[in-house]
Design an enzyme around this catalytic site. Structure first.
Site, PDB file in Angstrom:
ATOM      1  N   LYS A 162      52.700  16.899  59.454  1.00 24.64           N
ATOM      2  CA  LYS A 162      52.686  15.380  59.666  1.00 24.64           C
ATOM      3  C   LYS A 162      51.731  14.953  60.678  1.00 24.64           C
ATOM      4  CE  LYS A 162      56.679  14.582  60.946  1.00 24.64           C
ATOM      5  NZ  LYS A 162      57.153  15.860  61.035  1.00 24.64           N
ATOM      6  N   LYS A 202      54.223   6.945  67.489  1.00 29.29           N
ATOM      7  CA  LYS A 202      55.193   7.923  67.441  1.00 29.29           C
ATOM      8  C   LYS A 202      56.372   7.310  67.922  1.00 29.29           C
ATOM      9  CE  LYS A 202      56.740  12.426  66.759  1.00 29.29           C
ATOM     10  NZ  LYS A 202      56.659  13.237  65.694  1.00 29.29           N
TER      11      LYS A 202
END
Length: 212
Positions: A16, A33
Site C-alpha cells: 500500500k 495516513k
C-alpha cells in the site's frame, strides 16, 4: 477533476505505501495516513519517495507505538479509537488526496466489551471515498482478493480500480480482472512488477503508467 481515493489492500504486506507514493506522485496529491501503528512512519516513507514539490503530507489522526493491529496498539497506548474521530482533512477538501489505510479491509480499529468492532472498511464508508485496492499475487490470493471485493460490493463502496503488485500470474489476474469488470464495473489501473529496489525513479516510472 478532483481525485481523492482511499488505498487499502488484500493483506498487510501487499504494498500500500509503495502504491500510495506512486499515486501521490501521479496526482501531486496530499497524503494522509489516519492510523499509524509502529515505526517507521508510512508518511515519512511516502515523502521520501515522492519527487514533486506540490504534495503536502498531513499529520496522522492516531500515531500508535506498537507495530500491530490498531485495536491492540491503541489498548497498549491507552487510546480509544472511534469512527467519529475520522473526517477528511479540511486543508485537503479541494485538493487531490490519497488516504492510506492500515493493513487490509478487516483490520479492527477498536473492540468493545459488547463484542462489536469497527474495521478499516468502516473508515472508508465514513469518509465516503472511492477505493483503490492493492492486490499482490501468491497462492491463495484469488480467494483473498475476491472475498475483499465481495465485501466492497456488499457495502456499496465505489471501487475506482485495483493495482496488481509483484510477480505476475496471468491466470490469477484474468480471474480477478473478469470479476471486477462484471461485478463492480471497474478495471485494473496499474501492474507493478517485482522490483528489487524502490526509489524515487521507480515511483516516477509507475506514476506515468496509471490507466485512470
Amino acid at each position: 477533476m478532483q481525485h481523492q481515493y482511499f488505498i487499502s489492500a488484500i493483506g498487510t504486506d501487499s504494498g500500500k505505501t509503495f502504491v500510495s507514493a506512486i499515486l501521490v506522485e501521479a496526482l501531486k496529491a496530499h497524503y494522509w495516513k489516519p492510523i499509524q501503528a509502529g515505526l517507521p512512519k508510512d508518511t515519512d516513507q511516502v515523502k521520501n519517495l515522492v519527487s514533486n514539490t506540490e504534495s503536502v503530507f498531513l499529520k496522522e489522526r492516531f500515531c500508535l507505538t506498537a507495530p500491530m493491529s490498531p485495536h491492540a496498539a491503541a489498548n497498549i497506548d491507552n487510546i480509544n479509537i472511534n469512527l467519529s474521530d475520522f473526517e477528511l482533512p479540511k486543508e485537503s477538501q479541494d485538493k487531490n488526496l490519497i488516504v492510506e489505510g492500515a493493513g487490509g479491509l478487516f483490520v479492527p480499529i477498536n473492540y468493545g466489551q459488547n463484542g462489536k468492532a469497527d474495521y478499516v472498511i468502516d473508515i472508508i464508508g465514513k469518509l465516503s471515498l472511492p477505493l483503490i485496492l492493492v492486490c499482490n499475487l501468491y497462492l491463495g490470493s484469488i480467494n483473498h482478493t475476491i472475498l475483499s471485493l465481495e465485501a466492497i460490493k456488499n457495502r456499496n463502496i465505489k471501487l475506482k480500480g485495483i493495482i496488481f503488485n509483484g510477480e505476475s500470474n496471468p491466470e490469477s489476474e484474468q480471474i480477478i480482472e473478469n470479476y471486477i469488470l462484471h461485478q463492480l464495473d471497474s478495471k485494473v489501473l496499474l501492474r507493478i512488477k517485482q522490483e528489487k529496489e524502490i526509489s524515487k525513479e521507480t515511483v516516477k516510472k509507475y506514476a506515468q503508467q496509471i490507466g485512470w
